[in-house]
Write a protein that holds these residues in place. Structure first.
Motif, PDB file in Angstrom:
ATOM      1  N   ALA A  76     156.997 -45.334 -29.232  1.00 57.19           N
ATOM      2  CA  ALA A  76     158.163 -45.250 -29.981  1.00 57.19           C
ATOM      3  C   ALA A  76     158.134 -44.720 -31.469  1.00 57.19           C
ATOM      4  O   ALA A  76     159.128 -44.085 -31.830  1.00 57.19           O
ATOM      5  CB  ALA A  76     158.864 -46.979 -29.980  1.00 57.19           C
ATOM      6  N   THR A  77     157.314 -45.167 -31.987  1.00 58.09           N
ATOM      7  CA  THR A  77     157.090 -44.598 -33.430  1.00 58.09           C
ATOM      8  C   THR A  77     156.587 -43.096 -33.336  1.00 58.09           C
ATOM      9  O   THR A  77     156.969 -42.307 -34.357  1.00 58.09           O
ATOM     10  CB  THR A  77     156.167 -45.360 -34.332  1.00 58.09           C
ATOM     11  N   VAL A  80     160.548 -41.222 -32.257  1.00 60.45           N
ATOM     12  CA  VAL A  80     161.779 -41.515 -33.005  1.00 60.45           C
ATOM     13  C   VAL A  80     161.630 -41.234 -34.417  1.00 60.45           C
ATOM     14  O   VAL A  80     160.611 -41.814 -35.008  1.00 60.45           O
ATOM     15  CB  VAL A  80     162.103 -43.020 -32.881  1.00 60.45           C
ATOM     16  N   GLY A  83     160.752 -43.953 -37.114  1.00 60.08           N
ATOM     17  CA  GLY A  83     160.229 -44.944 -35.980  1.00 60.08           C
ATOM     18  C   GLY A  83     159.190 -45.973 -36.568  1.00 60.08           C
ATOM     19  O   GLY A  83     159.099 -47.054 -36.272  1.00 60.08           O
ATOM     20  N   TYR A  86     159.703 -49.613 -39.777  1.00 65.89           N
ATOM     21  CA  TYR A  86     160.128 -50.925 -39.666  1.00 65.89           C
ATOM     22  C   TYR A  86     158.980 -51.984 -39.789  1.00 65.89           C
ATOM     23  O   TYR A  86     158.005 -51.663 -39.934  1.00 65.89           O
ATOM     24  CB  TYR A  86     160.452 -51.161 -37.931  1.00 65.89           C
ATOM     25  N   TRP A  88     157.315 -53.842 -38.034  1.00 64.37           N
ATOM     26  CA  TRP A  88     157.000 -53.968 -36.578  1.00 64.37           C
ATOM     27  C   TRP A  88     156.036 -55.423 -36.479  1.00 64.37           C
ATOM     28  O   TRP A  88     155.013 -55.254 -37.183  1.00 64.37           O
ATOM     29  CB  TRP A  88     156.263 -52.931 -35.918  1.00 64.37           C
ATOM     30  N   GLY A 106     162.269 -55.015 -36.701  1.00 67.63           N
ATOM     31  CA  GLY A 106     161.344 -54.806 -35.851  1.00 67.63           C
ATOM     32  C   GLY A 106     160.673 -55.889 -35.471  1.00 67.63           C
ATOM     33  O   GLY A 106     159.535 -55.746 -34.983  1.00 67.63           O
ATOM     34  N   SER A 134     163.281 -50.710 -28.101  1.00 69.18           N
ATOM     35  CA  SER A 134     164.455 -49.633 -27.817  1.00 69.18           C
ATOM     36  C   SER A 134     165.697 -50.101 -28.605  1.00 69.18           C
ATOM     37  O   SER A 134     166.411 -49.287 -29.114  1.00 69.18           O
ATOM     38  CB  SER A 134     164.904 -49.464 -26.288  1.00 69.18           C
ATOM     39  N   VAL A 137     164.800 -49.365 -32.092  1.00 68.74           N
ATOM     40  CA  VAL A 137     164.869 -47.920 -32.758  1.00 68.74           C
ATOM     41  C   VAL A 137     166.058 -46.979 -32.560  1.00 68.74           C
ATOM     42  O   VAL A 137     166.212 -46.278 -33.248  1.00 68.74           O
ATOM     43  CB  VAL A 137     163.539 -47.273 -32.333  1.00 68.74           C
TER      44      VAL A 137
END
Ligand SMILES: [Zn+2]
Length: 270
Positions: A76-77, A80, A83, A86, A88, A106, A134, A137
């Motif tokens: 994801a990072t 995006v 991404g 965040y 996380w 996140g 998802s 992001v």
């Protein structure tokens, strides 16, 4: 709303564009600071509830959860823009009745009770986490704030807190935005399926969870903010051919990913 654009699905592109993101994702950049502050508030509240119930932290599935989260997050990072920007963190509880959900900043929550109750294997857990990642992001909460502000009488003056408070008591408003929320669920499913495939998760195994939901008794709710399980499965299945292609090539599309661990063990849970 349809930001997930498949740039190219052909073998020659896989070979040529090894380090390029597969998707062109451009999430809504609004409300980042406000949503982060709201997330911190909700995080503190839910963490305190779990600690009070002596149900905070992982016990049974720590390795599977940490491995799955790290793998999908890496994709994801990578896919995006921004991404990585965040906070996380995977938050595991053992709260009975809790499932999986995420905060806009996140923080991704999952309950071991949910994994155990549904006998989820590692691929299914990775899909559930990919769905939640998802939502983050794709900035679904920022989209929702924008949409609600268009609908409420106080309009442009509405803060993020106003939006949350209004959704809590205004059933008419919730009904108005329910189709949008249901569509976000479908978007999180298909994006999550792609992220999971790019992380080396077998998509046919990943959607086993949706198949089991469909096979189980239908769930009733007053307002349909989530699509029906049958629709979720049908929509996800439409994207299976693409996900299978991504899965077949994940090693080249997502650099430095180790092979997915042996699956024989977690099938014993089934
Ligand atoms: Zn969702």
């Amino acid at each position: 709303m349809k930001r997930l654009i498949i740039v190219a699905i052909c073998a020659s592109t896989f070979a040529a564009a090894q380090a390029d993101p597969v998707f062109d994702l451009q999430p809504n950049p609004h409300w980042r600071a406000e949503l982060r502050a709201k997330s911190e508030e909700l995080l503190a509240q839910r963490e305190a509830e779990a600690r009070k119930a002596n149900a905070f932290g992982c016990e049974r599935f720590c390795d599977m959860l940490n491995e799955s989260f790290a793998r999908v997050l890496r994709v994801a990072t990578y896919q995006v823009p921004g991404g990585a920007d965040y906070d996380w963190r995977l938050v595991v509880t053992r709260m009975p009745g809790d499932d999986a959900w995420s905060l806009a900043d996140g923080h991704v929550f999952i309950s071991e009770d949910f994994i155990q109750r549904n006998h989820l294997n590692a691929d299914e857990v990775a899909f559930v986490l990919a769905h939640e990642i998802s939502h983050v992001v794709l900035a679904h909460e920022a989209d929702m704030v924008d949409i609600v502000r268009c609908l409420v009488p106080f309009g442009v003056a509405a803060s993020v807190n106003d939006v949350y408070a209004t959704l809590d008591f205004d059933m008419g408003l919730l009904l108005s935005v329910a189709p949008m929320m249901a569509d976000m669920e479908l978007e999180a499913d298909r994006t999550g399926l792609m992220f999971a495939a790019l992380a080396g998760v077998d998509p046919d195994r990943a959607i086993g969870f949706l198949r089991e939901l469909v096979a189980a008794a239908p769930r009733d709710s007053v307002v349909a903010t989530h699509p029906e399980d049958g629709q979720r499965l049908a929509e996800a299945e439409k994207f299976l051919p693409i996900a299978r292609r991504l899965y077949a090539h994940y090693v080249t599309l997502t650099p430095d990913l180790p092979k997915w661990p042996d699956r024989a063990q977690d099938d014993l849970q089934k």
